[in-house]
Design an enzyme around this catalytic site. Structure first.
Site, short mmCIF file in Angstrom:
data_model
loop_
_atom_site.label_atom_id
_atom_site.label_comp_id
_atom_site.label_asym_id
_atom_site.label_seq_id
_atom_site.Cartn_x
_atom_site.Cartn_y
_atom_site.Cartn_z
N GLU A 108 73.36 93.64 19.19
CA GLU A 108 73.82 92.90 19.96
C GLU A 108 73.05 91.63 19.51
OE1 GLU A 108 76.77 91.35 23.00
OE2 GLU A 108 76.44 93.00 23.13
N ASP A 165 68.07 91.37 24.66
CA ASP A 165 68.30 89.63 25.97
C ASP A 165 67.05 89.82 26.80
OD1 ASP A 165 69.65 87.77 28.42
OD2 ASP A 165 71.13 88.24 27.37
N ASP A 213 74.13 80.33 23.74
CA ASP A 213 74.52 79.20 23.94
C ASP A 213 74.00 78.03 22.88
OD1 ASP A 213 73.49 76.50 25.09
OD2 ASP A 213 71.80 77.43 26.70
N ASP A 256 83.32 80.90 22.34
CA ASP A 256 84.41 79.85 22.61
C ASP A 256 84.47 78.53 21.64
OD1 ASP A 256 82.22 79.87 23.79
OD2 ASP A 256 83.47 78.32 25.15
#
Length: 221
Positions: free
Chosen positions: A47, A72, A121, A157
């Site tokens: 991920e 990350d 982002d 989204d």
């Protein structure tokens, strides 16, 4: 740096499920995730931009016969997922602390079975296209690391980023689009994710934002 962050960073340094600079494994892990980190031959699922690791850990709970790696750069975020996995004894979950543009330094050809790009982002300005995690630059980087037939999942989204990504993958001859929807939680695919949501996904969903989802794979050459 706050005392809380200092404590978290210190724990990352000793937690075996965190792979980061300063640990010997950081320089040696490429091509050796199965034998060195997980000590099994189960498929590897990655991920990107995993944040606090809710999705990575959630998948690890559901699928104990697969290995999950959250990527990350924020050590304080990774600490949360690492701590939850440790507390629950979830040994098929790990976290890699690095910039995503350096991903090819940590995964060998065909080492990844599945890739998740979750709520990155959107970088909406035209001049920032190359920074989008679904831009040609990144797609070309992912391609050799994903095994033949391996699936790429993308959730967002952001309507603009979703439309950009969908149009791009549809235009590429080396990509097969498997499914997509502009309203994931009203689609028949929603149950496949077991209700697992990232922090941002829950935030957006609670605000009434529709979650977009795209699934594709690179064609075998």
């Amino acid at each position: 740096m706050s005392r809380k962050k200092m404590v978290r960073f210190a724990e990352n340094e000793v937690n075996p499920n965190v792979i980061q600079a300063g640990k010997a494994i950081f320089e040696e892990i490429k091509g050796h995730w199965n034998d060195t980190q997980f000590q099994n031959e189960n498929p590897i699922v990655v991920e990107l931009a995993c944040g606090r690791g809710e999705f990575t850990v959630g998948l690890g709970r559901e699928y104990r016969d697969q290995n999950f790696i959250g990527v990350d750069i924020k050590g304080s975020r990774i600490w949360k997922g690492s701590s939850v996995a440790t507390a629950e004894g979830i040994t098929n979950v790990a976290f890699l602390r690095t910039q995503i543009q350096n991903l090819d330094q940590f995964f060998a050809q065909g080492e990844i079975s599945e890739l998740w790009i979750t709520f990155p982002d959107p970088f909406p300005r035209d001049g920032d296209e190359k920074r989008r995690l679904t831009s040609p630059r990144f797609l070309d980087m992912y391609k050799p690391m994903i095994k033949s037939g391996g699936i790429v999942h993308f959730k967002t989204d952001n309507t603009g980023l979703f439309e950009y990504s969908l149009e791009l993958v549809k235009s590429r001859e080396d990509i097969e689009v498997l499914a997509f929807t502009s309203d994931f939680y009203q689609s028949e695919m929603k149950d496949d994710h077991h209700g697992i949501k990232t922090k941002y996904e829950k935030l957006f969903s609670d605000k009434g934002e529709k979650i977009k989802y795209l699934k594709f794979r690179f064609k075998t050459e």
